[in-house]
Design a protein around this motif. Structure first.
Motif, PDB file in Angstrom:
ATOM      1  N   LEU A 207       0.850  -1.175   0.000  1.00  0.00           N
ATOM      2  CA  LEU A 207       0.000   0.000   0.000  1.00  0.00           C
ATOM      3  C   LEU A 207       0.894   1.235   0.000  1.00  0.00           C
ATOM      4  CD1 LEU A 207      -2.892  -0.580   2.587  1.00  0.00           C
ATOM      5  CD2 LEU A 207      -3.112  -0.243   0.127  1.00  0.00           C
ATOM      6  N   TRP A 208       0.710   2.090  -1.005  1.00  0.00           N
ATOM      7  CA  TRP A 208       1.290   3.421  -0.943  1.00  0.00           C
ATOM      8  C   TRP A 208       0.330   4.279  -0.124  1.00  0.00           C
ATOM      9  CZ3 TRP A 208       5.991   4.919  -2.723  1.00  0.00           C
ATOM     10  CH2 TRP A 208       6.626   4.134  -3.694  1.00  0.00           C
ATOM     11  N   VAL A 209       0.822   4.972   0.861  1.00  0.00           N
ATOM     12  CA  VAL A 209      -0.012   5.820   1.718  1.00  0.00           C
ATOM     13  C   VAL A 209       0.641   7.194   1.808  1.00  0.00           C
ATOM     14  CG1 VAL A 209      -1.053   6.129   3.989  1.00  0.00           C
ATOM     15  CG2 VAL A 209      -0.758   3.820   3.066  1.00  0.00           C
ATOM     16  N   SER A 210      -0.119   8.242   1.478  1.00  0.00           N
ATOM     17  CA  SER A 210       0.417   9.599   1.570  1.00  0.00           C
ATOM     18  C   SER A 210      -0.334  10.401   2.620  1.00  0.00           C
ATOM     19  CB  SER A 210       0.328  10.314   0.219  1.00  0.00           C
ATOM     20  OG  SER A 210      -1.022  10.589  -0.122  1.00  0.00           O
ATOM     21  N   THR A 211       0.398  11.303   3.263  1.00  0.00           N
ATOM     22  CA  THR A 211      -0.170  12.317   4.136  1.00  0.00           C
ATOM     23  C   THR A 211       0.336  13.666   3.629  1.00  0.00           C
ATOM     24  OG1 THR A 211       1.683  12.213   5.701  1.00  0.00           O
ATOM     25  CG2 THR A 211      -0.167  10.711   6.096  1.00  0.00           C
ATOM     26  N   ASP A 212       0.007  14.733   4.314  1.00  0.00           N
ATOM     27  CA  ASP A 212       0.460  16.044   3.855  1.00  0.00           C
ATOM     28  C   ASP A 212       1.981  16.169   3.839  1.00  0.00           C
ATOM     29  OD1 ASP A 212      -2.006  17.090   3.284  1.00  0.00           O
ATOM     30  OD2 ASP A 212      -2.321  17.915   5.290  1.00  0.00           O
ATOM     31  N   ASP A 213       2.668  15.399   4.679  1.00  0.00           N
ATOM     32  CA  ASP A 213       4.119  15.572   4.781  1.00  0.00           C
ATOM     33  C   ASP A 213       4.906  14.270   4.645  1.00  0.00           C
ATOM     34  OD1 ASP A 213       3.270  14.414   7.100  1.00  0.00           O
ATOM     35  OD2 ASP A 213       4.062  15.950   8.452  1.00  0.00           O
ATOM     36  N   ASP A 214       4.262  13.211   4.111  1.00  0.00           N
ATOM     37  CA  ASP A 214       4.994  11.948   4.000  1.00  0.00           C
ATOM     38  C   ASP A 214       4.391  11.090   2.897  1.00  0.00           C
ATOM     39  OD1 ASP A 214       6.916  10.065   4.532  1.00  0.00           O
ATOM     40  OD2 ASP A 214       6.263   9.635   6.578  1.00  0.00           O
ATOM     41  N   VAL A 218       3.618   0.520   2.808  1.00  0.00           N
ATOM     42  CA  VAL A 218       3.136  -0.320   3.895  1.00  0.00           C
ATOM     43  C   VAL A 218       2.863  -1.712   3.343  1.00  0.00           C
ATOM     44  CG1 VAL A 218       1.338  -0.632   5.640  1.00  0.00           C
ATOM     45  CG2 VAL A 218       2.083   1.678   5.015  1.00  0.00           C
ATOM     46  N   GLU A 219       3.479  -2.752   3.953  1.00  0.00           N
ATOM     47  CA  GLU A 219       3.185  -4.117   3.499  1.00  0.00           C
ATOM     48  C   GLU A 219       1.850  -4.556   4.116  1.00  0.00           C
ATOM     49  OE1 GLU A 219       3.189  -6.889   5.557  1.00  0.00           O
ATOM     50  OE2 GLU A 219       3.860  -5.901   7.372  1.00  0.00           O
ATOM     51  N   ILE A 225       5.151  -0.401   8.361  1.00  0.00           N
ATOM     52  CA  ILE A 225       5.633   0.663   7.486  1.00  0.00           C
ATOM     53  C   ILE A 225       7.043   0.299   7.033  1.00  0.00           C
ATOM     54  CG2 ILE A 225       6.204   3.111   7.305  1.00  0.00           C
ATOM     55  CD1 ILE A 225       4.124   3.654   9.477  1.00  0.00           C
ATOM     56  N   LEU A 226       7.228   0.110   5.733  1.00  0.00           N
ATOM     57  CA  LEU A 226       8.517  -0.313   5.199  1.00  0.00           C
ATOM     58  C   LEU A 226       9.446   0.860   4.934  1.00  0.00           C
ATOM     59  CD1 LEU A 226       7.326  -3.021   2.647  1.00  0.00           C
ATOM     60  CD2 LEU A 226       8.116  -3.363   4.993  1.00  0.00           C
ATOM     61  N   GLY A 227       8.887   2.031   4.680  1.00  0.00           N
ATOM     62  CA  GLY A 227       9.730   3.183   4.389  1.00  0.00           C
ATOM     63  C   GLY A 227       8.914   4.444   4.305  1.00  0.00           C
TER      64      GLY A 227
END
Length: 397
Positions: A207-214, A218-219, A225-227
Motif C-alpha cells: 500500500l502506498w499511503v500519503s499524508t500532507d508531509d509523508d 506499507v506491506e 511501514i517499510l519506508g
C-alpha cells in the motif's frame, strides 16, 4: 473419515543351496497388525493456519489391531518444503497437535507430515497434508480513518461479499488500528491518498499511503511501514504535495507538486519526474488510467493539460501531448477553455473517459477510443453532454 494405511513389509529370503536345507523360520507366516490412520474429511488433504497462530489438529483416529492409540505407538509431526527436503523440522511428538506455527507465509504451502512408529516392530506409518500459512490479515477493504481529527490509522473490512477467500464470521470482520498495533503509533497526520500495488522486486503486496508531509510504503501482511518519503524517492522533491496515486500498465504513477512520476513495478524506489513532462500539467490532478495488460490497450494514461489546451497521454514512462488533428466530435490537440473534474475507465473496461466543465459552465463526458498497438495518439470517440440541471449536483460532489 479418510482411512490411510501404509504397510512396510520385511521379507527374508533364503537361497536354496541344497535339498537338505531345513527352513525353520517363521517370518513368512507371522502376521504384523498394521496401524491405521483415519482423518476427518474436513482436514483430509489441506491445513490452513495464520502465521504465528496455534494450529490445532484433533479428531484423528489411530488404531492397531482394533486398539486405539496403543502404548507401543509413538508420534512425530514434521514440516518441510518438499517431499525430498532432507531438513524436515520436528514440531511435536504428541498424539494430537497443538503448536504455534511461525513458518514464513506461503500460499504455495508446506509438506506437513504425521509419522506414527510401531515400536514393537520398528515400522513407520505416515499421513501427509499441504499446510498453507496465511497472513494475519487477508483480503478486504482497507479504510483510512481518524478518531481525533489529527492522527490517522487504517482499518480492514473483511466480508464474504468482498472476497472469495474469506472464511471468518458470516457477518464479516473489522480489524482496526492496523498501523498502531504493528508500528507502535498511528500516522501523525491524516491520510490523503492510498494505492494498492504489487512490488515485483520484493514480491510483496504494497500500500502506498500519503499524508500532507509523508509518502510511505506499507506491506499488507502485518501493516508494517517499510519506508517513508526519504526511502520512496531517490531524490527527495523540494516540496511534497501528493495530488494523486495511480496504477498504470506495469507502473505506479504519482503526481507530486505538479510533477509526473511513473515507476515500473520492478523498481522499489521512485526516480525523477518522467522526462518530457516538464512542460505538462495535469489539470486538477485528474488522470484516466488503466493497468490492464495487452498491447491493444495503449495508451494507459490520458489527462487534460489546461495550460496547453490539449489532452496528453502516456504508456510505460513515456508521455506525449496530443497533436491537432481536427477530428470530430472534438480535437484532442486543440481543446482550450476546459476544466477536468473526474476521470476513469468506462463500464466497457476499455474507454478512457474524462468529465469536463466547458467554458459555458456546463459539463460533458469526453471519451477516447481507437487505440493502437504502437501507442499512437488516442482518437476522440464521443462527447456526452450532461444536462445543465446537473451542474449544481456535480459542483456539490
Amino acid at each position: 473419515m479418510r482411512k490411510h494405511t501404509l504397510y512396510l513389509l520385511l521379507a527374508g529370503w533364503g537361497l536354496l543351496a541344497a535339498s537338505c536345507y531345513d527352513d525353520k523360520s517363521t517370518l513368512q507366516t507371522t502376521h504384523i497388525p498394521p496401524v491405521e490412520i483415519e482423518v476427518p474429511e474436513a482436514i483430509a488433504s489441506q491445513l490452513t493456519v495464520v502465521h504465528n497462530a496455534r494450529l490445532d489438529i484433533t479428531g484423528i483416529r489411530i488404531t492397531k489391531d482394533g486398539r486405539e492409540n496403543p502404548e507401543e505407538l509413538t508420534y512425530e509431526w514434521t514440516v518441510s518444503q518438499t517431499d525430498n527436503d532432507s531438513e524436515a523440522i520436528s514440531l511435536a511428538t504428541t498424539r494430537e497437535f497443538h503448536e504455534v506455527i511461525d513458518l514464513p507465509i506461503s500460499s504455495k504451502g508446506y509438506l506437513f507430515l504425521l509419522t506414527v512408529t510401531d515400536t514393537a516392530h520398528d515400522l513407520k506409518y505416515q499421513y501427509k497434508w499441504t499446510l498453507i500459512v496465511t497472513a494475519q490479515f487477508n483480503e478486504g477493504l482497507v479504510v483510512a480513518y481518524t478518531r481525533d481529527g489529527t492522527t490517522s490509522d487504517l482499518g480492514l473490512i473483511m466480508h464474504p461479499q468482498l472476497t472469495e477467500t474469506y472464511s471468518g464470521a458470516e457477518q464479516g470482520t473489522v480489524e482496526k488500528e492496523l498501523i498502531s498495533r504493528r508500528n507502535g503509533s498511528p500516522f501523525p497526520s491524516a491520510v490523503t491518498h492510498m494505492l494498492y500495488t504489487y512490488d515485483k522486486t520484493d514480491k510483496k503486496n504494497i500500500l502506498w499511503v500519503s499524508t500532507d508531509d509523508d509518502l510511505m510504503r506499507v506491506e499488507t501482511d502485518y501493516y508494517e511501514i517499510l519506508g517513508h518519503k526519504e526511502d520512496a524517492f531517490v531524490y527527495l522533491p523540494g516540496k511534497l504535495d501528493i495530488r494523486s496515486l495511480l496504477n498504470t500498465y506495469q507502473c505506479t504513477m504519482i503526481l507530486n507538486d505538479g510533477d509526473i512520476y511513473e515507476t515500473l513495478l520492478s523498481r522499489g524506489r521512485i526516480s525523477t519526474p518522467v522526462s518530457g513532462t516538464e512542460t505538462m500539467t495535469v489539470d486538477n490532478g485528474v488522470v484516466s488510467a488503466h493497468s490492464a495488460p495487452g498491447s491493444t490497450r495503449k495508451p494507459s494514461t490520458i489527462f487534460y493539460d489546461r495550460e496547453q489546451g490539449k489532452f496528453c497521454y502516456g504508456y510505460n514512462q513515456t508521455f506525449y501531448a496530443c497533436g491537432s488533428v481536427g477530428s470530430s466530435p472534438f480535437d484532442p490537440g486543440n481543446a482550450p477553455g476546459l476544466r477536468c473534474i473526474a476521470g476513469g475507465i468506462s463500464i466497457d473496461n476499455a474507454t478512457h473517459t474524462l468529465l469536463m466543465r466547458k467554458a459555458d459552465g456546463n459539463h460533458a463526458l469526453y471519451t477516447f477510443g481507437n487505440y493502437s498497438a504502437s501507442a499512437g495518439a488516442p482518437a476522440a470517440k464521443l462527447i456526452y453532454d450532461i444536462p445543465a440541471e446537473a451542474n449544481a449536483l456535480i459542483a456539490e460532489a
